[in-house]
Motif scaffolding. Sequence first.
Motif, PDB file in Angstrom:
ATOM      1  N   LEU A   1      14.492  73.113  -4.796  1.00 47.12           N
ATOM      2  CA  LEU A   1      12.813  72.731  -4.692  1.00 47.12           C
ATOM      3  C   LEU A   1      12.119  73.529  -4.059  1.00 47.12           C
ATOM      4  CD1 LEU A   1      13.792  68.754  -3.797  1.00 47.12           C
ATOM      5  CD2 LEU A   1      13.178  69.741  -5.951  1.00 47.12           C
ATOM      6  N   THR A   2      10.841  73.539  -4.098  1.00 42.56           N
ATOM      7  CA  THR A   2      10.038  74.343  -3.121  1.00 42.56           C
ATOM      8  C   THR A   2       9.847  73.854  -1.886  1.00 42.56           C
ATOM      9  OG1 THR A   2       8.078  72.882  -3.663  1.00 42.56           O
ATOM     10  CG2 THR A   2       8.536  74.792  -5.153  1.00 42.56           C
ATOM     11  N   PRO A   3       9.630  74.812  -0.762  1.00 41.47           N
ATOM     12  CA  PRO A   3       9.876  74.166   0.547  1.00 41.47           C
ATOM     13  C   PRO A   3       8.900  73.070   0.688  1.00 41.47           C
ATOM     14  CG  PRO A   3       9.756  76.284   0.552  1.00 41.47           C
ATOM     15  CD  PRO A   3       9.514  76.036  -1.054  1.00 41.47           C
ATOM     16  N   ALA A   4       7.633  72.961  -0.017  1.00 39.65           N
ATOM     17  CA  ALA A   4       6.739  71.757   0.444  1.00 39.65           C
ATOM     18  C   ALA A   4       7.108  70.575  -0.051  1.00 39.65           C
ATOM     19  CB  ALA A   4       5.370  72.261  -0.485  1.00 39.65           C
ATOM     20  N   THR A   5       7.794  70.644  -1.423  1.00 38.73           N
ATOM     21  CA  THR A   5       8.398  69.489  -1.789  1.00 38.73           C
ATOM     22  C   THR A   5       9.611  68.842  -1.133  1.00 38.73           C
ATOM     23  OG1 THR A   5       7.516  69.862  -3.923  1.00 38.73           O
ATOM     24  CG2 THR A   5       9.417  68.428  -3.826  1.00 38.73           C
ATOM     25  N   GLN A   6      10.551  69.734  -0.652  1.00 39.39           N
ATOM     26  CA  GLN A   6      11.583  69.532   0.233  1.00 39.39           C
ATOM     27  C   GLN A   6      11.125  68.805   1.362  1.00 39.39           C
ATOM     28  OE1 GLN A   6      14.570  69.210  -0.188  1.00 39.39           O
ATOM     29  NE2 GLN A   6      15.931  69.280   1.556  1.00 39.39           N
ATOM     30  N   ALA A   7      10.139  69.288   2.321  1.00 38.28           N
ATOM     31  CA  ALA A   7       9.474  68.624   3.280  1.00 38.28           C
ATOM     32  C   ALA A   7       9.061  67.154   2.967  1.00 38.28           C
ATOM     33  CB  ALA A   7       8.219  69.437   3.809  1.00 38.28           C
ATOM     34  N   GLU A   8       8.393  67.151   1.919  1.00 38.41           N
ATOM     35  CA  GLU A   8       8.011  65.568   1.572  1.00 38.41           C
ATOM     36  C   GLU A   8       9.495  64.595   1.463  1.00 38.41           C
ATOM     37  OE1 GLU A   8       4.730  64.248   0.946  1.00 38.41           O
ATOM     38  OE2 GLU A   8       4.285  65.987   2.055  1.00 38.41           O
ATOM     39  N   ARG A   9      10.484  65.544   0.942  1.00 40.46           N
ATOM     40  CA  ARG A   9      11.588  64.383   0.849  1.00 40.46           C
ATOM     41  C   ARG A   9      12.195  64.183   2.263  1.00 40.46           C
ATOM     42  NH1 ARG A   9      16.589  66.031  -3.086  1.00 40.46           N
ATOM     43  NH2 ARG A   9      16.787  63.820  -3.570  1.00 40.46           N
ATOM     44  N   LEU A  10      12.205  64.848   3.148  1.00 35.97           N
ATOM     45  CA  LEU A  10      12.594  64.569   4.433  1.00 35.97           C
ATOM     46  C   LEU A  10      11.758  64.051   5.426  1.00 35.97           C
ATOM     47  CD1 LEU A  10      14.876  68.112   4.995  1.00 35.97           C
ATOM     48  CD2 LEU A  10      15.435  66.162   4.116  1.00 35.97           C
ATOM     49  N   LYS A  11      10.768  63.621   4.951  1.00 41.28           N
ATOM     50  CA  LYS A  11       9.767  62.583   5.716  1.00 41.28           C
ATOM     51  C   LYS A  11      10.402  61.348   5.726  1.00 41.28           C
ATOM     52  CE  LYS A  11       5.361  65.262   5.318  1.00 41.28           C
ATOM     53  NZ  LYS A  11       3.998  65.117   4.574  1.00 41.28           N
ATOM     54  N   THR A  12      11.261  61.159   6.638  1.00 44.11           N
ATOM     55  CA  THR A  12      11.694  59.832   6.909  1.00 44.11           C
ATOM     56  C   THR A  12      11.079  58.700   7.607  1.00 44.11           C
ATOM     57  OG1 THR A  12      12.990  60.441   8.927  1.00 44.11           O
ATOM     58  CG2 THR A  12      14.178  61.021   6.820  1.00 44.11           C
ATOM     59  N   LYS A  13      11.410  57.663   7.204  1.00 42.94           N
ATOM     60  CA  LYS A  13      10.667  56.423   8.043  1.00 42.94           C
ATOM     61  C   LYS A  13      11.969  55.526   8.377  1.00 42.94           C
ATOM     62  CE  LYS A  13       6.359  56.031   5.424  1.00 42.94           C
ATOM     63  NZ  LYS A  13       5.325  55.396   4.843  1.00 42.94           N
ATOM     64  N   PRO A  14      11.937  54.864   9.660  1.00 43.90           N
ATOM     65  CA  PRO A  14      12.761  54.261  10.159  1.00 43.90           C
ATOM     66  C   PRO A  14      13.612  53.116   9.160  1.00 43.90           C
ATOM     67  CG  PRO A  14      11.236  54.223  11.622  1.00 43.90           C
ATOM     68  CD  PRO A  14      10.530  54.772  10.400  1.00 43.90           C
ATOM     69  N   ILE A  15      14.906  53.020   8.882  1.00 42.59           N
ATOM     70  CA  ILE A  15      15.519  51.995   8.308  1.00 42.59           C
ATOM     71  C   ILE A  15      15.470  50.708   9.222  1.00 42.59           C
ATOM     72  CG2 ILE A  15      17.741  51.097   7.525  1.00 42.59           C
ATOM     73  CD1 ILE A  15      18.515  54.175   6.925  1.00 42.59           C
TER      74      ILE A  15
ATOM     75  N   GLY B   1      14.245  59.101   3.940  1.00 38.41           N
ATOM     76  CA  GLY B   1      13.315  59.655   3.228  1.00 38.41           C
ATOM     77  C   GLY B   1      13.030  59.415   1.799  1.00 38.41           C
ATOM     78  N   LEU B   2      13.235  60.414   0.745  1.00 41.20           N
ATOM     79  CA  LEU B   2      12.957  60.187  -0.632  1.00 41.20           C
ATOM     80  C   LEU B   2      14.394  60.423  -1.433  1.00 41.20           C
ATOM     81  CD1 LEU B   2       9.657  61.966  -1.450  1.00 41.20           C
ATOM     82  CD2 LEU B   2      10.043  59.754  -0.932  1.00 41.20           C
ATOM     83  N   GLY B   3      15.337  59.621  -1.349  1.00 43.69           N
ATOM     84  CA  GLY B   3      16.651  59.383  -1.812  1.00 43.69           C
ATOM     85  C   GLY B   3      17.493  59.931  -0.975  1.00 43.69           C
ATOM     86  N   VAL B   4      17.356  60.144   0.136  1.00 38.63           N
ATOM     87  CA  VAL B   4      18.081  60.761   1.215  1.00 38.63           C
ATOM     88  C   VAL B   4      17.888  59.953   2.576  1.00 38.63           C
ATOM     89  CG1 VAL B   4      16.516  62.210   2.041  1.00 38.63           C
ATOM     90  CG2 VAL B   4      18.830  63.214   2.168  1.00 38.63           C
ATOM     91  N   PHE B   5      19.082  60.109   3.305  1.00 43.76           N
ATOM     92  CA  PHE B   5      18.808  59.666   4.845  1.00 43.76           C
ATOM     93  C   PHE B   5      19.116  60.682   5.902  1.00 43.76           C
ATOM     94  CE2 PHE B   5      23.423  58.073   4.046  1.00 43.76           C
ATOM     95  CZ  PHE B   5      24.091  58.782   4.809  1.00 43.76           C
ATOM     96  N   ASP B   6      18.628  60.275   7.024  1.00 43.93           N
ATOM     97  CA  ASP B   6      18.970  61.183   8.225  1.00 43.93           C
ATOM     98  C   ASP B   6      19.436  60.250   9.159  1.00 43.93           C
ATOM     99  OD1 ASP B   6      18.844  62.493  10.675  1.00 43.93           O
ATOM    100  OD2 ASP B   6      17.105  63.706   9.959  1.00 43.93           O
TER     101      ASP B   6
ATOM    102  N   ALA C   1      11.447  56.060  -4.616  1.00 43.67           N
ATOM    103  CA  ALA C   1      12.353  57.001  -4.002  1.00 43.67           C
ATOM    104  C   ALA C   1      12.502  56.768  -2.560  1.00 43.67           C
ATOM    105  CB  ALA C   1      11.694  58.243  -4.150  1.00 43.67           C
ATOM    106  N   GLY C   2      11.527  56.148  -1.714  1.00 43.23           N
ATOM    107  CA  GLY C   2      11.687  55.752  -0.423  1.00 43.23           C
ATOM    108  C   GLY C   2      12.318  54.407  -0.030  1.00 43.23           C
TER     109      GLY C   2
END
Length: 392
Positions: free
Chosen positions: A292-306, A315-320, A146-147
């Motif tokens: 999603l639950t707040p905890a799972t959404q928080a996991e999704r938004l843990k981004t790593k540099p492109i 993050g998980l199927g999403v960018f910032d 996903a990431g």
Amino acid sequence: MPVRLRLAALAATAAAVLIAPTAPTGAVGAVHVEDTPFPPLTPAVAAELDAAIQRTLRETRVPGVVVGLWAPGKGSYVKTFGVADKATSAPMKTDLNFRIGSETKTFTVTALLQLVDQHKLSLDDPIGKYVSGVPNGDRITLRELAGMRSGLYNYSEDPDFDKALLAGQVFTPQQLLDYSFKHGVQFAPDAKFDYSNTNLILLGLVIEKVTGRSIQQVVNDDVVKPAGLRRTLFPTGAEYPDPHPQGYTEVSDKIVNATDWNPSWAWAAGAVISDLQDLRSWAKTLATGTLLTPATQAERLKTKPIGEIPGAGYGLGVFDVQGWIGHNGSLPGYESLTVYLPEEQATMVVLLNTDALVDGQEPSTLFGEAITDIVTPDHVYPGHKVTAPRPS
């Protein structure tokens, strides 16, 4: 040029997937935000946007574009430019359906995360638990898929895949994986970011195995409906509901009409169809984690540099990107960009009927950059020189 999905400006193409017909425990049903009244931008700012978009339209040679911007405290801007059909000169309209390419990935990964909330799988499960024959399958986790950190070769960069796509082949998910797996692994799991559509094909298969339903059923019933989306569809074939614009792509330095190309080659990585107002609503749902639950959404938004894009993470199927959360999409004939800026509660949607690059850049990104440079100068969605192979 070869026909390939590229990293459209930050990522590319999108899909849809989920499971239970109701939102998971702890989640709240989404409201379709198009129903909320919104004042327009001031005439001066609107005129500045008009000029910037018209200039970008000329520079990119895009046939037509739909732009939607909604920013509390500043106002709204919904406008079309150019044509939906070059043969008839029919104008672009705000109510047209679009193929949204890699934005599909936001739906697919949302589905996966709902299964996490339902305790039916774990992000740290190895893909080999669900799908056999995956190189490094005992080590690559669902989280890494996903990431975009799996190390699996992107099937849409394979020359044989290019030839089959141009020949009009309809693909099965396994055929897509075969194009990838013959190349083996490119690097160890989680070693780096590498955008690969192969990852999302595997996640689609995981969702089907765990739910016992087709990816289309899961997405349409368990993501689209709970999100309150009215004109979003994961098609089962090449169907493309009217009204829709004609889509134009580049093949061997010639522009061709790709409107009716079967999206089986993109499947859970890029087959979804949507429109302006549904994407406006989805942008906020995705960024705020309504399903999603707040905890799972928080996991999704843990981004790593492109890496190659300053101020951008995945993050998980999403960018910032500079605070804008969402995804873009690109597939033959169409491009899209749907993002939400939590700091200003702003939403931007850009829809185009071409994916032809301009000096190596995605036209959707150039529009996003021109718009945000005016409306959110502290959060400019940046342009990016594309180095990954493009579909043409």
